[in-house]
Motif scaffolding. Structure first.
Motif, PDB file in Angstrom:
ATOM      1  N   GLN A  44      39.024  49.727  39.080  1.00  0.00           N
ATOM      2  CA  GLN A  44      37.792  49.178  38.541  1.00  0.00           C
ATOM      3  C   GLN A  44      37.850  47.661  38.399  1.00  0.00           C
ATOM      4  O   GLN A  44      37.002  47.064  37.738  1.00  0.00           O
ATOM      5  CB  GLN A  44      37.477  49.832  37.186  1.00  0.00           C
ATOM      6  N   LEU A  45      38.820  47.047  39.028  1.00  0.00           N
ATOM      7  CA  LEU A  45      38.919  45.591  39.005  1.00  0.00           C
ATOM      8  C   LEU A  45      38.078  45.015  40.155  1.00  0.00           C
ATOM      9  O   LEU A  45      38.328  45.346  41.316  1.00  0.00           O
ATOM     10  CB  LEU A  45      40.388  45.166  39.174  1.00  0.00           C
ATOM     11  N   PRO A  46      37.097  44.173  39.864  1.00  0.00           N
ATOM     12  CA  PRO A  46      36.300  43.567  40.949  1.00  0.00           C
ATOM     13  C   PRO A  46      37.139  42.544  41.704  1.00  0.00           C
ATOM     14  O   PRO A  46      37.199  41.365  41.356  1.00  0.00           O
ATOM     15  CB  PRO A  46      35.142  42.897  40.189  1.00  0.00           C
TER      16      PRO A  46
ATOM     17  N   GLY B 266      32.347  50.955  25.212  1.00  0.00           N
ATOM     18  CA  GLY B 266      33.774  51.189  25.086  1.00  0.00           C
ATOM     19  C   GLY B 266      34.554  50.309  26.047  1.00  0.00           C
ATOM     20  O   GLY B 266      33.998  49.762  26.999  1.00  0.00           O
ATOM     21  N   PRO B 267      35.851  50.139  25.797  1.00  0.00           N
ATOM     22  CA  PRO B 267      36.672  49.337  26.715  1.00  0.00           C
ATOM     23  C   PRO B 267      36.740  49.982  28.097  1.00  0.00           C
ATOM     24  O   PRO B 267      36.927  51.185  28.221  1.00  0.00           O
ATOM     25  CB  PRO B 267      38.048  49.348  26.042  1.00  0.00           C
ATOM     26  N   LYS B 268      36.621  49.148  29.104  1.00  0.00           N
ATOM     27  CA  LYS B 268      36.692  49.605  30.498  1.00  0.00           C
ATOM     28  C   LYS B 268      38.005  49.111  31.088  1.00  0.00           C
ATOM     29  O   LYS B 268      38.276  47.909  31.074  1.00  0.00           O
ATOM     30  CB  LYS B 268      35.512  49.062  31.294  1.00  0.00           C
ATOM     31  N   LEU B 269      38.821  50.033  31.601  1.00  0.00           N
ATOM     32  CA  LEU B 269      40.110  49.659  32.162  1.00  0.00           C
ATOM     33  C   LEU B 269      39.915  48.858  33.437  1.00  0.00           C
ATOM     34  O   LEU B 269      39.293  49.322  34.386  1.00  0.00           O
ATOM     35  CB  LEU B 269      40.942  50.913  32.449  1.00  0.00           C
ATOM     36  N   LEU B 270      40.486  47.653  33.457  1.00  0.00           N
ATOM     37  CA  LEU B 270      40.430  46.827  34.658  1.00  0.00           C
ATOM     38  C   LEU B 270      41.688  47.030  35.502  1.00  0.00           C
ATOM     39  O   LEU B 270      41.614  47.220  36.719  1.00  0.00           O
ATOM     40  CB  LEU B 270      40.282  45.347  34.293  1.00  0.00           C
ATOM     41  N   ILE B 271      42.835  46.941  34.851  1.00  0.00           N
ATOM     42  CA  ILE B 271      44.095  47.075  35.580  1.00  0.00           C
ATOM     43  C   ILE B 271      45.173  47.544  34.624  1.00  0.00           C
ATOM     44  O   ILE B 271      45.151  47.209  33.438  1.00  0.00           O
ATOM     45  CB  ILE B 271      44.481  45.736  36.262  1.00  0.00           C
TER      46      ILE B 271
ATOM     47  N   ARG C  22      36.580  38.807  42.738  1.00  0.00           N
ATOM     48  CA  ARG C  22      36.539  37.689  41.799  1.00  0.00           C
ATOM     49  C   ARG C  22      37.609  37.760  40.712  1.00  0.00           C
ATOM     50  O   ARG C  22      37.926  36.756  40.089  1.00  0.00           O
ATOM     51  CB  ARG C  22      35.164  37.622  41.125  1.00  0.00           C
ATOM     52  N   PHE C  23      38.152  38.918  40.475  1.00  0.00           N
ATOM     53  CA  PHE C  23      39.168  39.103  39.434  1.00  0.00           C
ATOM     54  C   PHE C  23      40.544  39.276  40.080  1.00  0.00           C
ATOM     55  O   PHE C  23      40.673  39.935  41.112  1.00  0.00           O
ATOM     56  CB  PHE C  23      38.882  40.352  38.595  1.00  0.00           C
ATOM     57  N   SER C  24      41.538  38.694  39.431  1.00  0.00           N
ATOM     58  CA  SER C  24      42.918  38.921  39.861  1.00  0.00           C
ATOM     59  C   SER C  24      43.796  38.968  38.627  1.00  0.00           C
ATOM     60  O   SER C  24      43.466  38.377  37.590  1.00  0.00           O
ATOM     61  CB  SER C  24      43.391  37.830  40.820  1.00  0.00           C
TER      62      SER C  24
END
Lengths: 114, 111
Positions: A59-61, A42-47, A64-66
């Motif tokens: 849940q945003l890494p 399923g889709p995982k919420l990042l931001i 490495r993620f912005s």
């Protein structure tokens, strides 16, 4: 009514390279979401943004993620540097208000990291 | 971590039969939504049910919500081959209004 626009549709990069995804939500939608969907999951919420403020990025890494949403409209999601496990479809969605109304999804960007 | 958990993971039925999918969640919610995702296509919203509602209908779809059991079900009546897709429940929590998806139920409707 135009839907949620995302670009590019597909992207192949080597590990440790950088990549950026762009999203243009439906006009007037205050809430914007970025989800990561790995094949078969399923889709995982990042931001989640409300206008140009961040509601949740737990849940945003962040190493490495912005992501940013300038002027509360368009948004970009960046990965730097990419890892093999980042291979997924990145979905952008928008909704009129936060959580109380349906979310409209773009077609997504399929990222393959080799 | 994901909030909603769908059951079953996969379901195969004949055209014309009814399909029932269940979703369980863990924390208090503001509302619960069901989405459909066809192979290779984006997610499409089907129905939203608020925490103070118990049942909603939309065409061939019927959704129930039991907040005491923290569960919801989606019933598709008289299924068609075109209903073949993955179905996801998404919970919106109280307060922060985070929208969290479950892992989905993969429905196969055989013609």
């Amino acid at each position: 009514e135009a839907g949620v626009a995302q670009s590019p549709r597909y992207k192949i990069i080597e590990k440790r390279q950088s990549v950026a995804f762009w999203c243009n939500p439906i006009s007037g939608h205050a809430t914007l979401y970025w989800y990561q969907q790995i094949l078969g999951q399923g889709p995982k919420l990042l931001i989640q943004f409300q206008n140009n403020g961040v509601v949740d990025d737990s849940q945003l890494p962040k190493d490495r993620f912005s992501a940013e949403r300038l002027k509360g409209v368009d948004s970009t999601l960046k990965i730097q540097p990419a890892k093999l496990e980042d291979s997924a479809v990145y979905l952008c969605a928008s909704s009129l208000t936060q959580g109380n109304t349906e979310a409209f999804f773009g077609q997504g960007t399929r990222l393959t990291v080799v | 971590s994901q909030q909603g958990e769908e059951d079953p993971q996969a379901l195969s039925i004949q055209e014309g039969e009814n399909a029932t999918m269940n979703c369980s969640y863990k924390t208090s919610i503001n509302n619960l939504q069901w989405y459909r995702q066809n192979s290779g296509r984006g997610l499409v919203h089907l129905i939203l049910i608020r925490s103070n509602e118990r049942e909603k209908h939309s065409g061939r779809l019927r959704v129930t919500l039991d907040t005491s059991k923290k569960s919801s079900s989606l019933l598709i009546t008289a299924s068609r081959a075109a209903d073949t897709a993955s179905y996801f429940c998404a919970t919106v929590n109280t307060g922060g209004f985070k929208t969290i998806f479950g892992a989905g139920t993969r429905l196969f409707v055989k013609a």
